[in-house]
Motif scaffolding. Structure first.
Motif, PDB file in Angstrom:
ATOM      1  N   GLY A 185       0.813  -1.209   0.000  1.00  0.00           N
ATOM      2  CA  GLY A 185       0.000   0.000   0.000  1.00  0.00           C
ATOM      3  C   GLY A 185       0.840   1.249   0.000  1.00  0.00           C
ATOM      4  N   PRO A 186       1.547   1.550  -1.100  1.00  0.00           N
ATOM      5  CA  PRO A 186       2.432   2.723  -1.139  1.00  0.00           C
ATOM      6  C   PRO A 186       1.662   4.025  -1.023  1.00  0.00           C
ATOM      7  CG  PRO A 186       2.201   1.751  -3.325  1.00  0.00           C
ATOM      8  CD  PRO A 186       1.539   0.811  -2.377  1.00  0.00           C
ATOM      9  N   SER A 187       2.152   4.926  -0.175  1.00  0.00           N
ATOM     10  CA  SER A 187       1.478   6.207   0.079  1.00  0.00           C
ATOM     11  C   SER A 187       2.126   7.376  -0.640  1.00  0.00           C
ATOM     12  CB  SER A 187       1.465   6.493   1.587  1.00  0.00           C
ATOM     13  OG  SER A 187       0.838   5.464   2.302  1.00  0.00           O
ATOM     14  N   LEU A 188       3.389   7.236  -0.995  1.00  0.00           N
ATOM     15  CA  LEU A 188       4.130   8.376  -1.535  1.00  0.00           C
ATOM     16  C   LEU A 188       3.512   8.988  -2.787  1.00  0.00           C
ATOM     17  CD1 LEU A 188       6.645   9.925  -0.694  1.00  0.00           C
ATOM     18  CD2 LEU A 188       8.001   8.454  -2.191  1.00  0.00           C
ATOM     19  N   PRO A 189       2.989   8.198  -3.733  1.00  0.00           N
ATOM     20  CA  PRO A 189       2.418   8.823  -4.928  1.00  0.00           C
ATOM     21  C   PRO A 189       1.230   9.732  -4.639  1.00  0.00           C
ATOM     22  CG  PRO A 189       2.868   6.499  -5.335  1.00  0.00           C
ATOM     23  CD  PRO A 189       3.054   6.724  -3.871  1.00  0.00           C
ATOM     24  N   THR A 190       0.533   9.506  -3.512  1.00  0.00           N
ATOM     25  CA  THR A 190      -0.594  10.370  -3.150  1.00  0.00           C
ATOM     26  C   THR A 190      -0.128  11.624  -2.429  1.00  0.00           C
ATOM     27  OG1 THR A 190      -2.011   8.428  -2.919  1.00  0.00           O
ATOM     28  CG2 THR A 190      -2.789  10.457  -1.889  1.00  0.00           C
ATOM     29  N   MET A 191       0.952  11.520  -1.674  1.00  0.00           N
ATOM     30  CA  MET A 191       1.360  12.602  -0.787  1.00  0.00           C
ATOM     31  C   MET A 191       2.259  13.625  -1.458  1.00  0.00           C
ATOM     32  SD  MET A 191       1.863  10.587   2.787  1.00  0.00           S
ATOM     33  CE  MET A 191       1.519  12.090   3.678  1.00  0.00           C
ATOM     34  N   VAL A 192       2.837  13.297  -2.614  1.00  0.00           N
ATOM     35  CA  VAL A 192       3.664  14.245  -3.361  1.00  0.00           C
ATOM     36  C   VAL A 192       3.218  14.254  -4.814  1.00  0.00           C
ATOM     37  CG1 VAL A 192       5.677  14.022  -1.849  1.00  0.00           C
ATOM     38  CG2 VAL A 192       5.420  12.467  -3.779  1.00  0.00           C
ATOM     39  N   SER A 193       3.608  15.306  -5.528  1.00  0.00           N
ATOM     40  CA  SER A 193       3.133  15.474  -6.905  1.00  0.00           C
ATOM     41  C   SER A 193       4.289  15.731  -7.864  1.00  0.00           C
ATOM     42  CB  SER A 193       2.136  16.643  -6.973  1.00  0.00           C
ATOM     43  OG  SER A 193       1.071  16.459  -6.072  1.00  0.00           O
ATOM     44  N   PRO A 194       5.158  14.748  -8.073  1.00  0.00           N
ATOM     45  CA  PRO A 194       6.259  14.959  -9.024  1.00  0.00           C
ATOM     46  C   PRO A 194       5.732  15.063 -10.448  1.00  0.00           C
ATOM     47  CG  PRO A 194       6.172  12.666  -8.349  1.00  0.00           C
ATOM     48  CD  PRO A 194       5.174  13.390  -7.499  1.00  0.00           C
ATOM     49  N   GLU A 195       6.441  15.809 -11.252  1.00  0.00           N
ATOM     50  CA  GLU A 195       6.018  15.967 -12.646  1.00  0.00           C
ATOM     51  C   GLU A 195       6.089  14.637 -13.382  1.00  0.00           C
ATOM     52  OE1 GLU A 195       7.387  18.509 -16.628  1.00  0.00           O
ATOM     53  OE2 GLU A 195       8.100  19.075 -14.627  1.00  0.00           O
ATOM     54  N   ASN A 196       7.143  13.871 -13.110  1.00  0.00           N
ATOM     55  CA  ASN A 196       7.299  12.551 -13.720  1.00  0.00           C
ATOM     56  C   ASN A 196       6.870  11.503 -12.698  1.00  0.00           C
ATOM     57  OD1 ASN A 196       7.967  10.299 -15.143  1.00  0.00           O
ATOM     58  ND2 ASN A 196      10.177  10.648 -15.151  1.00  0.00           N
ATOM     59  N   PRO A 208      19.420   1.954 -18.807  1.00  0.00           N
ATOM     60  CA  PRO A 208      19.662   0.647 -19.432  1.00  0.00           C
ATOM     61  C   PRO A 208      21.131   0.244 -19.453  1.00  0.00           C
ATOM     62  CG  PRO A 208      19.209   2.291 -21.107  1.00  0.00           C
ATOM     63  CD  PRO A 208      18.970   2.961 -19.792  1.00  0.00           C
ATOM     64  N   GLU A 209      22.039   1.218 -19.442  1.00  0.00           N
ATOM     65  CA  GLU A 209      23.459   0.894 -19.495  1.00  0.00           C
ATOM     66  C   GLU A 209      23.964   0.444 -18.119  1.00  0.00           C
ATOM     67  OE1 GLU A 209      25.463   4.276 -21.023  1.00  0.00           O
ATOM     68  OE2 GLU A 209      24.681   4.038 -23.061  1.00  0.00           O
ATOM     69  N   LYS A 210      23.566   1.162 -17.081  1.00  0.00           N
ATOM     70  CA  LYS A 210      24.053   0.854 -15.734  1.00  0.00           C
ATOM     71  C   LYS A 210      23.125  -0.101 -14.988  1.00  0.00           C
ATOM     72  CE  LYS A 210      26.107   5.476 -15.410  1.00  0.00           C
ATOM     73  NZ  LYS A 210      26.072   6.774 -14.712  1.00  0.00           N
ATOM     74  N   ARG A 211      21.942  -0.370 -15.578  1.00  0.00           N
ATOM     75  CA  ARG A 211      20.963  -1.277 -14.966  1.00  0.00           C
ATOM     76  C   ARG A 211      20.573  -0.785 -13.574  1.00  0.00           C
ATOM     77  NH1 ARG A 211      21.157  -6.309 -17.554  1.00  0.00           N
ATOM     78  NH2 ARG A 211      20.639  -7.441 -15.648  1.00  0.00           N
ATOM     79  N   THR A 212      20.317   0.494 -13.480  1.00  0.00           N
ATOM     80  CA  THR A 212      19.934   1.111 -12.213  1.00  0.00           C
ATOM     81  C   THR A 212      18.644   1.899 -12.385  1.00  0.00           C
ATOM     82  OG1 THR A 212      21.364   3.000 -12.726  1.00  0.00           O
ATOM     83  CG2 THR A 212      22.281   1.273 -11.311  1.00  0.00           C
ATOM     84  N   ILE A 213      18.057   2.288 -11.273  1.00  0.00           N
ATOM     85  CA  ILE A 213      16.803   3.039 -11.250  1.00  0.00           C
ATOM     86  C   ILE A 213      17.098   4.502 -10.945  1.00  0.00           C
ATOM     87  CG2 ILE A 213      14.563   3.291 -10.092  1.00  0.00           C
ATOM     88  CD1 ILE A 213      14.818   0.292  -9.365  1.00  0.00           C
ATOM     89  N   ILE A 214      16.519   5.391 -11.722  1.00  0.00           N
ATOM     90  CA  ILE A 214      16.690   6.822 -11.493  1.00  0.00           C
ATOM     91  C   ILE A 214      15.482   7.332 -10.715  1.00  0.00           C
ATOM     92  CG2 ILE A 214      16.989   9.082 -12.573  1.00  0.00           C
ATOM     93  CD1 ILE A 214      18.098   7.621 -15.028  1.00  0.00           C
ATOM     94  N   PRO A 215      15.665   7.810  -9.480  1.00  0.00           N
ATOM     95  CA  PRO A 215      14.525   8.288  -8.686  1.00  0.00           C
ATOM     96  C   PRO A 215      13.828   9.459  -9.364  1.00  0.00           C
ATOM     97  CG  PRO A 215      16.475   8.004  -7.308  1.00  0.00           C
ATOM     98  CD  PRO A 215      16.928   7.884  -8.736  1.00  0.00           C
ATOM     99  N   THR A 216      12.549   9.590  -9.079  1.00  0.00           N
ATOM    100  CA  THR A 216      11.843  10.797  -9.506  1.00  0.00           C
ATOM    101  C   THR A 216      12.121  11.888  -8.487  1.00  0.00           C
ATOM    102  OG1 THR A 216       9.712  11.682 -10.250  1.00  0.00           O
ATOM    103  CG2 THR A 216       9.703  10.243  -8.307  1.00  0.00           C
ATOM    104  N   ASP A 217      11.672  13.111  -8.770  1.00  0.00           N
ATOM    105  CA  ASP A 217      12.043  14.250  -7.930  1.00  0.00           C
ATOM    106  C   ASP A 217      10.854  15.173  -7.741  1.00  0.00           C
ATOM    107  OD1 ASP A 217      13.009  17.245  -7.800  1.00  0.00           O
ATOM    108  OD2 ASP A 217      14.710  16.076  -7.088  1.00  0.00           O
ATOM    109  N   TYR A 218      10.702  15.670  -6.513  1.00  0.00           N
ATOM    110  CA  TYR A 218       9.663  16.670  -6.250  1.00  0.00           C
ATOM    111  C   TYR A 218      10.220  17.690  -5.261  1.00  0.00           C
ATOM    112  CZ  TYR A 218       5.225  18.815  -4.848  1.00  0.00           C
ATOM    113  OH  TYR A 218       4.209  19.705  -4.581  1.00  0.00           O
ATOM    114  N   LEU A 219      10.325  18.945  -5.702  1.00  0.00           N
ATOM    115  CA  LEU A 219      10.839  20.041  -4.887  1.00  0.00           C
ATOM    116  C   LEU A 219      12.211  19.728  -4.315  1.00  0.00           C
ATOM    117  CD1 LEU A 219       7.580  21.084  -2.969  1.00  0.00           C
ATOM    118  CD2 LEU A 219       8.522  22.064  -5.067  1.00  0.00           C
ATOM    119  N   GLY A 220      13.049  19.086  -5.106  1.00  0.00           N
ATOM    120  CA  GLY A 220      14.418  18.848  -4.703  1.00  0.00           C
ATOM    121  C   GLY A 220      14.648  17.606  -3.884  1.00  0.00           C
TER     122      GLY A 220
END
Length: 531
Positions: A219-230, A237-249
């Motif tokens: 039951g993730p809550s973060l998508p409701t509590m913040v509003s990142p553009e992405n 794909p090269e480093k096989r890592t996940i790039i976090p999204t960002d909201y207000l820094g």
């Protein structure tokens, strides 16, 4: 951008980053199932737009003892201009530790031009979120400017690079994070996610580099509590890592940003997903990573506590007795795992109406946690419609109303977290070459004592020194020379230190064991230390 799906991991989809993608699909299944040890990611400091709070009325100090200033304390006693400056700066005392900033090692890059009367130096604190850094800057300017020959003073404020307290090998994504703070309740519905998100943005407002990891896959809550553009995580794909999204820094990672939001999985699979999301994300340099822990004390929680070198935990509860019972389980879990609980937040504690204060859910749960488990700080959050509304609107309350009562409570909580994390990061065990003794400062205590290095080495209880089956002592007294000296002492989380000896042996010495070893009573006379 292309949406990427993995057949073996339900509800997961990511975007391929335009910056790194060369086209085509990337199998998320392979990325999530691959070992973090194989990730080639080298963290980079990313540009960030930081929300800065207008509230700077902080009163506690966060910086810990560091190495001595390069000029050395001996310069302060000399008659030189450099000695005059250091002597003046030594009047500024760290209010928490009672030690001056010169001894703490905060003074760096001291430059003096006696002909023009110009003095410049840098004050390097351990975190950019130091609550009274402005006061230190002002005091440093004032005390140096009082010197009769000084015409101009230039003070620059900075912070040490982010580095973890844990001494072991860490996944690449966690190697440049100074402090990892768990926000836990062990019970759902008490406002844990609200506290985690608002604490994170409070720390960001204090000037820190912050990330939030939502560890609740069900039951993730973060998508409701913040509003990142992405609102979709990106894959490299090269480093096989996940790039976090960002909201207000603030950097954000949540299972809710990885596709359809909620998972239907068995426990072991969930633990694997959480591990991969956390350790393979490109967090970069962070001063604080706030983990919104899932409710409970099961496999998922234990996995997080064991995989991640947690610096501290913040406990969230409500006034009801039922909440206290579940919270107590969580506090005991953290205690067994040697993770210090630094604060308790009692949410929905009261509301004010008609000039009176009402306690609809009773009183005492938070204070009971404090009293029973010795947690030093308690913070009360009132029932406020705006606090609930801001969580639903995607804008944290401390951002929507930085001057309000709720924001002030979170400011105080943020100061507490900064201060307590700094104290925890103190090097509790050090080697004093001048007296050839190991100094032990017991965590959460004023007690300090000395140990002979040879005595510490002879008390090793590992399989190399003691037979695991019979308990027979394999390491003999005469095997260790009396003049042995440790080559390096490093902290191992919050429970032990790793001591490297000249023969290459790495000894794990828990604090509890060090307290039981025979201590030095007759302190040796200091000897000159060769450089």
């Amino acid at each position: 951008m292309q949406l990427l799906h993995a057949p073996s991991w339900p509800h997961l989809s990511f975007q391929t980053s335009d910056r790194n993608s060369k086209g085509g699909l990337l199998s998320l299944e392979k990325c999530l199932q691959s070992s973090t040890a194989n990730c080639s990611f080298q963290p980079q400091k990313l540009e960030r737009s930081i929300w800065v709070s207008h509230k700077r009325n902080f009163f506690s100090f966060c910086a810990t003892k560091a190495t001595s200033v390069e000029a050395g304390s001996s310069a302060a006693s000399s008659g030189t201009a450099e000695g005059d400056v250091l002597k003046a700066l030594s009047q500024i005392i760290d209010p928490d530790f009672g030690t001056d900033i010169v001894t703490c090692g905060f003074v760096k890059d001291l430059l003096i031009d006696e002909a023009s009367g110009e003095v410049s130096f840098r004050l390097e604190l351990t975190t950019p979120a130091c609550p009274i850094k402005d006061m230190f800057e002002q005091q440093a300017n004032e005390v140096v400017a009082r010197l009769p020959w000084v015409k101009k003073v230039t003070v620059t404020m900075s912070a040490q690079p982010a580095k973890p307290i844990f001494a072991g090998d860490l996944p690449a994504g966690l190697q440049r994070i100074s402090n990892i703070v768990a926000v836990s309740s062990c019970k759902g519905g008490v406002g844990k996610s609200t506290v985690a998100v608002n604490l994170a943005y409070t720390l960001a407002g204090m000037g820190a580099r912050v990330g939030v990891f939502d560890a609740d896959v069900y039951g993730p809550s973060l998508p409701t509590m913040v509003s990142p553009e992405n609102r979709l995580l990106e894959m490299n794909p090269e480093k096989r890592t996940i790039i976090p999204t960002d909201y207000l820094g603030v950097k954000l990672v949540s299972f809710g940003f990885a596709g359809q939001g909620r998972a239907i999985m068995r426990g072991p699979m969930v633990s694997g997903v959480i591990d991969q999301l956390l350790t393979t994300s490109e967090w970069g340099e962070l001063d604080y990573l706030v983990i919104d822990m899932p409710p409970g004390t099961g496999d998922i929680q234990l996995t997080l506590c064991q995989v991640v070198p947690l610096t501290a935990a913040v406990i969230v509860t409500t006034p009801q007795k039922l909440a206290f019972i579940d919270v107590a389980k969580g506090v005991r879990m953290f205690s067994k795992l040697k993770v210090p609980c630094v604060a308790v937040v009692e949410n929905m504690s009261h509301f004010d109406a008609d000039g009176k204060r009402y306690y609809p859910f009773g009183r005492g749960s938070g204070s009971q946690v404090v009293q029973q488990f010795g947690i030093p700080h308690l913070f009360d959050l009132p029932i406020r419609p705006t606090l609930s509304a801001s969580g639903d609107s995607g804008t944290p309350e401390v951002v929507a109303d930085p001057q309000g009562e709720v924001a002030q409570t979170f400011q105080n909580l943020g100061v507490c977290v900064v201060q307590q994390c700094a104290k925890i990061r103190q090097q509790a065990v050090t080697y004093d070459k001048s007296i050839k003794a190991i100094r032990v400062k017991v965590p959460d205590s004023e007690e300090e004592f000395l140990l002979h290095p040879a005595t510490v080495r002879r008390n090793d209880r590992s399989a190399q020194s003691v037979d695991e089956w019979t308990g027979e002592q394999k390491l003999q007294y005469g095997d260790i020379p009396e003049d042995i000296e440790p080559e390096e002492i490093r902290p191992m989380g919050n429970y032990a230190v790793s001591i490297t000896w000249p023969d290459g042996f790495s000894q794990i010495a828990p604090y509890d064991q060090l307290q039981m070893i025979e201590r030095l009573v007759d302190v040796p006379q200091p000897t000159a230390v060769q450089s």
